[in-house]
Design a protein around this motif. Sequence first.
Motif, short mmCIF file in Angstrom:
data_model
loop_
_atom_site.label_atom_id
_atom_site.label_comp_id
_atom_site.label_asym_id
_atom_site.label_seq_id
_atom_site.Cartn_x
_atom_site.Cartn_y
_atom_site.Cartn_z
N ARG A 62 0.73 -1.12 -0.10
CA ARG A 62 0.11 -0.09 -0.09
C ARG A 62 0.87 1.13 -0.05
O ARG A 62 0.41 2.29 -0.65
CB ARG A 62 -0.81 0.11 1.16
N ARG A 63 2.01 1.16 0.67
CA ARG A 63 3.01 2.26 0.59
C ARG A 63 3.84 2.38 -0.71
O ARG A 63 4.55 3.35 -0.72
CB ARG A 63 3.96 2.22 1.88
N GLY A 64 3.35 1.46 -1.59
CA GLY A 64 4.02 1.59 -2.92
C GLY A 64 5.45 0.87 -3.06
O GLY A 64 6.17 0.96 -3.92
N GLU A 65 5.79 -0.16 -1.91
CA GLU A 65 7.17 -0.70 -2.00
C GLU A 65 6.95 -1.84 -2.64
O GLU A 65 5.86 -2.57 -2.84
CB GLU A 65 7.42 -0.92 -0.54
N GLY A 66 8.01 -2.47 -3.08
CA GLY A 66 8.03 -3.74 -3.65
C GLY A 66 8.25 -4.88 -2.64
O GLY A 66 8.27 -4.58 -1.61
N PRO A 67 8.32 -6.23 -3.05
CA PRO A 67 8.31 -7.17 -2.33
C PRO A 67 9.93 -7.16 -1.34
O PRO A 67 10.86 -6.49 -1.93
CB PRO A 67 8.34 -8.47 -3.16
N PRO A 68 9.73 -7.81 -0.31
CA PRO A 68 11.06 -7.71 0.50
C PRO A 68 12.47 -8.34 -0.38
O PRO A 68 12.07 -9.00 -1.53
CB PRO A 68 10.92 -8.80 1.70
N GLU A 69 13.55 -8.04 -0.05
CA GLU A 69 14.58 -8.47 -0.77
C GLU A 69 14.67 -9.96 -0.85
O GLU A 69 15.13 -10.45 -2.07
CB GLU A 69 15.90 -7.87 -0.53
N ARG A 70 14.56 -10.69 0.24
CA ARG A 70 14.65 -11.89 0.27
C ARG A 70 13.18 -12.47 0.40
O ARG A 70 12.29 -12.00 0.76
CB ARG A 70 15.26 -12.43 1.38
N PRO A 71 12.93 -13.97 -0.44
CA PRO A 71 11.64 -14.34 -0.53
C PRO A 71 11.16 -14.94 0.78
O PRO A 71 9.88 -15.31 1.23
CB PRO A 71 11.65 -15.52 -1.17
N SER A 72 12.06 -15.20 1.84
CA SER A 72 11.65 -15.72 3.40
C SER A 72 12.52 -15.22 4.26
O SER A 72 13.50 -14.43 3.79
CB SER A 72 11.90 -17.37 3.45
N VAL A 113 7.02 -14.35 9.28
CA VAL A 113 6.85 -15.66 10.03
C VAL A 113 5.78 -16.61 9.13
O VAL A 113 4.96 -16.05 8.60
CB VAL A 113 6.10 -15.08 11.10
N GLY A 114 6.13 -17.84 9.20
CA GLY A 114 5.22 -18.65 8.65
C GLY A 114 5.28 -19.30 7.17
O GLY A 114 6.43 -19.10 6.64
N ALA A 172 6.20 -14.32 -4.36
CA ALA A 172 6.07 -14.46 -5.69
C ALA A 172 5.02 -14.02 -6.53
O ALA A 172 4.79 -14.03 -7.44
CB ALA A 172 6.31 -16.19 -6.03
N ASN A 173 3.96 -13.69 -5.64
CA ASN A 173 2.57 -13.19 -6.00
C ASN A 173 2.31 -11.59 -5.58
O ASN A 173 1.31 -11.34 -5.16
CB ASN A 173 1.54 -14.06 -5.97
N TRP A 174 3.42 -10.81 -5.43
CA TRP A 174 3.28 -9.35 -4.96
C TRP A 174 2.28 -8.73 -5.61
O TRP A 174 1.58 -7.85 -5.33
CB TRP A 174 4.68 -8.70 -4.85
N GLY A 175 2.31 -8.91 -7.19
CA GLY A 175 1.16 -7.83 -7.73
C GLY A 175 -0.28 -8.56 -7.84
O GLY A 175 -1.07 -7.85 -8.15
N GLU A 176 -0.50 -9.62 -7.03
CA GLU A 176 -1.90 -10.40 -7.26
C GLU A 176 -2.48 -9.43 -5.70
O GLU A 176 -1.89 -9.21 -4.70
CB GLU A 176 -1.91 -11.88 -6.66
N PRO A 177 -4.02 -8.79 -5.92
CA PRO A 177 -4.76 -8.37 -4.84
C PRO A 177 -4.49 -9.14 -3.44
O PRO A 177 -4.13 -8.60 -2.49
CB PRO A 177 -6.00 -8.23 -5.26
N GLY A 178 -4.51 -10.47 -3.60
CA GLY A 178 -4.63 -11.39 -2.19
C GLY A 178 -3.53 -12.21 -2.11
O GLY A 178 -3.44 -13.23 -1.43
N PHE A 179 -2.29 -11.98 -3.25
CA PHE A 179 -1.26 -12.89 -3.14
C PHE A 179 -1.58 -14.50 -3.60
O PHE A 179 -0.84 -15.25 -2.99
CB PHE A 179 -0.28 -12.69 -1.83
N ARG A 180 -2.68 -14.55 -4.05
CA ARG A 180 -3.11 -15.92 -4.23
C ARG A 180 -3.25 -16.47 -2.88
O ARG A 180 -3.00 -17.80 -3.23
CB ARG A 180 -2.32 -16.39 -5.16
N LEU A 181 -3.82 -16.09 -2.03
CA LEU A 181 -3.95 -16.72 -0.82
C LEU A 181 -5.53 -16.74 -0.19
O LEU A 181 -5.51 -17.06 0.83
CB LEU A 181 -3.18 -16.01 0.29
#
Length: 229
Positions: free
Chosen positions: A105-115, A119-120, A128-137
């Motif tokens: 929401r702040r306009g930032e991209g995904p974290p540098e590392r995937p994990s 947590v979790g 991997a699904n940063w551009g999807e509204p619900g991250f495919r979850l």
Amino acid sequence: MSGDLYITLLTSLPYHGELFGEQQTPISRIQLESRLRLLEPEDAVTLDAIEQLIRWANHSLDEDDAAVAAQTQRLLEGEICSWLQQLIAYRMEIRTLMAALRRRRRGEGPPERPSGWGVGRWQRRIHANWGEPGFRLEGVFPWVLEANRLMQEEDHLGLERLLLGVTWRALERFGEGHYFDFEAVVVYVLRWGIIDRWSCYHGKAAVARFESLVEQALAGQRLEFVGDG
């Protein structure tokens, strides 16, 4: 702690009632703390550690996501039962999901590392699904699209209500089969925290204060999450 003391403790606690139908907690924090003195010392320490972790307000604005993740991991690796591990993991997975929504929401991209940033189990899926509204979850968290919509519309109170309800129902599920044991105490205390949080939002001044706090959280970088007790 003996079974009799668990029964004494839990039967002394008043019924919570319905979450959004209550304007105040059924028992004060001072009274609750007095009842909790019946806990064995190790149980009291465990409960305090859970509350300290789950309450987002206990994390300073300059504390990063990795620090909170590390704190969670230390608790999960401690001498706690699998039920508590599952409860903590679930609550912190929701924190991770909401932190990702706010970061985006702040306009930032995904974290540098995937994990390792949260947590979790769902960190890589989110990454991997940063551009999807619900991250495919959506299949795991059916409410995530609604949470994303409310966040986009800056309906902070609506988002808080949604997440408090999600957490309340989850605690209800976790509490099934636990009536006079330490797990039942944990569920009661966490649900007390949710009612206490919601009761703070009555009146225009309370809503304004809440929205101000959310705006501060949106400007921060920590693993923030409304919806906690």
